[in-house]
Design an enzyme around this catalytic site. Structure first.
Site, PDB file in Angstrom:
ATOM      1  N   CYS A 118       0.935  -1.321   0.204  1.00  0.00           N
ATOM      2  CA  CYS A 118       0.163  -0.034   0.059  1.00  0.00           C
ATOM      3  C   CYS A 118       0.860   1.245   0.084  1.00  0.00           C
ATOM      4  O   CYS A 118       0.505   2.246  -0.277  1.00  0.00           O
ATOM      5  CB  CYS A 118      -0.899   0.040   1.264  1.00  0.00           C
ATOM      6  SG  CYS A 118      -2.042  -1.396   1.429  1.00  0.00           S
ATOM      7  N   HIS A 281      -4.217   6.811   0.997  1.00  0.00           N
ATOM      8  CA  HIS A 281      -4.188   5.566   0.419  1.00  0.00           C
ATOM      9  C   HIS A 281      -5.716   4.976   0.719  1.00  0.00           C
ATOM     10  O   HIS A 281      -6.017   5.226   1.796  1.00  0.00           O
ATOM     11  CB  HIS A 281      -3.328   4.624   0.959  1.00  0.00           C
ATOM     12  CG  HIS A 281      -3.708   3.140   0.953  1.00  0.00           C
ATOM     13  ND1 HIS A 281      -3.636   2.701  -0.428  1.00  0.00           N
ATOM     14  CD2 HIS A 281      -3.528   2.385   1.738  1.00  0.00           C
ATOM     15  CE1 HIS A 281      -4.296   1.153  -0.236  1.00  0.00           C
ATOM     16  NE2 HIS A 281      -4.088   0.902   1.033  1.00  0.00           N
ATOM     17  N   ASN A 311      -9.832  -1.050  -2.743  1.00  0.00           N
ATOM     18  CA  ASN A 311      -8.616  -0.793  -2.032  1.00  0.00           C
ATOM     19  C   ASN A 311      -7.768  -1.411  -3.297  1.00  0.00           C
ATOM     20  O   ASN A 311      -7.996  -2.443  -3.647  1.00  0.00           O
ATOM     21  CB  ASN A 311      -8.409  -1.679  -0.743  1.00  0.00           C
ATOM     22  CG  ASN A 311      -6.977  -1.229  -0.406  1.00  0.00           C
ATOM     23  OD1 ASN A 311      -6.061  -0.969  -1.119  1.00  0.00           O
ATOM     24  ND2 ASN A 311      -6.559  -1.810   0.892  1.00  0.00           N
TER      25      ASN A 311
HETATM   26  O1  UT7 Z   1      -4.571  -1.359   2.464  1.00  0.00           O
HETATM   27  C1  UT7 Z   1      -4.198  -2.454   3.261  1.00  0.00           C
HETATM   28  C2  UT7 Z   1      -4.203  -2.296   4.781  1.00  0.00           C
HETATM   29  N1  UT7 Z   1      -5.667  -2.809   5.007  1.00  0.00           N
HETATM   30  C3  UT7 Z   1      -6.383  -2.005   5.810  1.00  0.00           C
HETATM   31  O2  UT7 Z   1      -6.123  -1.232   5.946  1.00  0.00           O
HETATM   32  C4  UT7 Z   1      -7.908  -2.847   6.342  1.00  0.00           C
HETATM   33  C5  UT7 Z   1      -8.016  -2.441   7.858  1.00  0.00           C
HETATM   34  N2  UT7 Z   1      -9.076  -3.236   8.320  1.00  0.00           N
HETATM   35  C6  UT7 Z   1     -10.441  -3.069   8.082  1.00  0.00           C
HETATM   36  O3  UT7 Z   1     -10.422  -2.236   7.019  1.00  0.00           O
HETATM   37  C7  UT7 Z   1     -11.556  -3.839   8.505  1.00  0.00           C
HETATM   38  O4  UT7 Z   1     -10.732  -4.638   9.768  1.00  0.00           O
HETATM   39  C8  UT7 Z   1     -12.364  -4.921   7.733  1.00  0.00           C
HETATM   40  C9  UT7 Z   1     -13.005  -4.034   6.930  1.00  0.00           C
HETATM   41  C10 UT7 Z   1     -11.072  -5.636   7.246  1.00  0.00           C
HETATM   42  C11 UT7 Z   1     -13.074  -5.810   8.649  1.00  0.00           C
HETATM   43  O5  UT7 Z   1     -13.915  -4.847   9.322  1.00  0.00           O
HETATM   44  P1  UT7 Z   1     -14.105  -5.201  10.947  1.00  0.00           P
HETATM   45  O6  UT7 Z   1     -15.055  -4.160  11.459  1.00  0.00           O
HETATM   46  O7  UT7 Z   1     -12.644  -5.043  11.651  1.00  0.00           O
HETATM   47  O8  UT7 Z   1     -14.784  -6.727  11.102  1.00  0.00           O
HETATM   48  P2  UT7 Z   1     -13.980  -7.902  11.731  1.00  0.00           P
HETATM   49  O9  UT7 Z   1     -12.833  -8.278  10.867  1.00  0.00           O
HETATM   50  O10 UT7 Z   1     -13.862  -7.770  13.211  1.00  0.00           O
HETATM   51  O11 UT7 Z   1     -15.221  -9.191  11.486  1.00  0.00           O
HETATM   52  C12 UT7 Z   1     -16.538  -8.673  12.344  1.00  0.00           C
HETATM   53  C13 UT7 Z   1     -17.512  -9.896  11.955  1.00  0.00           C
HETATM   54  C14 UT7 Z   1     -16.952 -11.218  12.052  1.00  0.00           C
HETATM   55  O12 UT7 Z   1     -18.062 -12.199  12.340  1.00  0.00           O
HETATM   56  P3  UT7 Z   1     -18.204 -12.488  14.042  1.00  0.00           P
HETATM   57  O13 UT7 Z   1     -17.106 -13.171  14.068  1.00  0.00           O
HETATM   58  O14 UT7 Z   1     -18.415 -11.155  14.537  1.00  0.00           O
HETATM   59  O15 UT7 Z   1     -19.579 -13.451  13.887  1.00  0.00           O
HETATM   60  C15 UT7 Z   1     -16.502 -11.628  10.556  1.00  0.00           C
HETATM   61  O16 UT7 Z   1     -16.547 -12.942  10.334  1.00  0.00           O
HETATM   62  O17 UT7 Z   1     -17.781  -9.448  10.373  1.00  0.00           O
HETATM   63  C16 UT7 Z   1     -17.486 -10.722   9.525  1.00  0.00           C
HETATM   64  N3  UT7 Z   1     -17.222 -10.698   8.243  1.00  0.00           N
HETATM   65  C17 UT7 Z   1     -18.127 -10.302   7.322  1.00  0.00           C
HETATM   66  N4  UT7 Z   1     -19.207 -10.503   7.330  1.00  0.00           N
HETATM   67  C18 UT7 Z   1     -20.090 -10.162   6.082  1.00  0.00           C
HETATM   68  C19 UT7 Z   1     -15.803 -10.411   8.104  1.00  0.00           C
HETATM   69  N5  UT7 Z   1     -15.922 -10.072   6.732  1.00  0.00           N
HETATM   70  C20 UT7 Z   1     -17.375 -10.032   6.259  1.00  0.00           C
HETATM   71  C21 UT7 Z   1     -17.810  -9.787   4.951  1.00  0.00           C
HETATM   72  N6  UT7 Z   1     -19.328  -9.801   5.032  1.00  0.00           N
HETATM   73  N7  UT7 Z   1     -17.085  -9.487   4.010  1.00  0.00           N
END
Ligand code: UT7
Length: 354
Positions: A118, A281, A311
């Site tokens: 990134c 970014h 992204n």
């Molecule tokens: O450019 C490179 C750098 N990358 C980044 O900057 C990414 C930074 N991180 C993020 O943007 C966020 O952490 C994400 C968007 C990747 C994820 O969001 P989050 O609010 O941190 O969600 P999480 O990973 O804590 O997941 C929450 C819930 C989980 O379910 P449970 O365990 O609470 O039942 C996941 O399994 O959301 C679920 N989940 C989804 N549900 C529907 C994870 N991905 C998805 C999805 N659709 N695509």
């Protein structure tokens, strides 16, 4: 003595035609438009053609536009810098492939590949800036391009990563300028390898399990000579894709982004209110919103287009910069700030007087 600085003479982008909406992804995995919009701000992304488009061909389309807009010929380019994490080949890098795709036959041209994910565009700009300041090169082609769609896991298990990423390319021509106060004013680069595996594509690779002996990669327990690059287990267990500990990346990003932007402001004596346009970014709209709030910036001081493209890693800053420029949101004399954070972890910033 007049100071030589680096000017972004032209900036252009290319995104593939094929639009993939959040709704389209629900056909392959358990996700929803609502979840993706709420957590990331993404509404749709572009995917390159499976066979006819590569990271290099997309870069070439963006580069051709940048070359034309700069009013130079491809033969004027004296150095190529290519940032990507999704190269056409494991080696050689995309720099030489882009040289060939553009039909640049001049072998005096050097081609450098940047692997800072990134932060790749910011790292590339910083390197280019040093070459230009020292008078080494006069027309550097800097590109960021990604074809993420080829390596994503479209099962529900991969949804945390897959829904975020999109394909595209951005390119610029960098030239020296002696115009007072114009050009790249400062660049700042950082890295911390402590969490290298928390946002990574580990396989295939030469690691042989080192640092990762709690994971079974399917390496045979034998002393046969030679390492193993890919195992059947990696293929069978879907271990050949990216992984990300999203929350750790998010939490680290929201501290590093404002800090590295502040570092650029401090180095030049500007305040955040002096920034005409911040191009972060495009990692997550919530990260950009947090950075905007932390720096006290108005909506018109920050450019986001993650909603349309997802992204696109090394391509996200040049694509956003190109669109902002096309829309008249970056004008001559504006103070433009770019900043990135991502895998490595690496992060960086630059301040540019346009
Ligand atoms: O450019 C490179 C750098 N990358 C980044 O900057 C990414 C930074 N991180 C993020 O943007 C966020 O952490 C994400 C968007 C990747 C994820 O969001 P989050 O609010 O941190 O969600 P999480 O990973 O804590 O997941 C929450 C819930 C989980 O379910 P449970 O365990 O609470 O039942 C996941 O399994 O959301 C679920 N989940 C989804 N549900 C529907 C994870 N991905 C998805 C999805 N659709 N695509």
């Amino acid at each position: 003595m007049t100071m030589i600085r680096t000017r972004i003479k032209s900036i252009a982008h290319y995104v593939p035609e094929h639009v993939v909406t959040n709704h389209d992804l629900t056909k392959y995995m358990d996700t929803s438009d609502e979840w993706i919009r709420e957590r990331t701000g993404i509404e749709e992304r572009r995917y390159a053609h499976k066979h006819k488009e590569t990271t290099t061909t997309m870069a070439a389309r963006a580069a051709e536009k940048a070359i034309q807009q700069a009013g130079i010929s491809k033969e004027d380019i004296d150095f190529i810098i290519f940032a990507t994490l999704s190269p056409d080949y494991y080696f050689p890098g995309c720099g030489v492939l882009l040289q060939r795709e553009l039909g640049i036959t001049n072998t005096e041209v050097g081609a450098l590949d940047i692997r800072n994910q990134c932060s790749g565009f910011v790292y590339g700009l910083s390197v280019a800036d040093k070459f230009i300041q020292t008078g080494t090169y006069k027309n550097i082609l800097l590109v960021g391009s990604e074809k993420h769609s080829m390596g994503l896991d479209f099962r529900t298990e991969g949804r945390g990563v897959t829904v975020i990423f999109g394909d595209g390319a951005g390119a610029c021509i960098l030239q020296p300028t002696e115009e007072e106060g114009r050009g790249v004013l400062t660049t700042h680069l950082h890295s911390d390898g402590t969490n290298a595996e928390e946002l990574a594509m580990i396989n295939p690779g030469s690691h042989g399990g080192y640092h990762l002996d709690d994971v079974d990669f399917g390496y045979p327990d034998s002393n046969d000579p030679g390492g193993i690059f890919v195992t059947q287990k990696m293929v069978d267990d879907h271990m050949l894709g990216p992984n990300m500990t999203g929350q750790l990346v998010f939490k680290t990003a929201v501290t590093k982004f404002p800090a590295v932007i502040q570092e650029a402001l401090d180095a030049t004596g500007y305040q955040s209110s002096d920034i005409d346009m911040l191009i972060p970014h495009q990692a997550n709209l919530r990260i950009s919103a947090f950075v905007q709030k932390k720096l006290g910036l108005r909506d018109d001081q920050v450019y986001n287009n993650i909603q349309k493209y997802g992204n696109t890693t090394a391509a996200s800053i040049p694509i956003a910069m190109s669109e902002a420029h096309e829309e008249g949101k970056i004008k001559d004399g504006d103070l433009v700030c770019i900043a990135a954070f991502g895998s490595g972890f690496t992060w960086g910033s630059a301040l540019i007087r346009w």
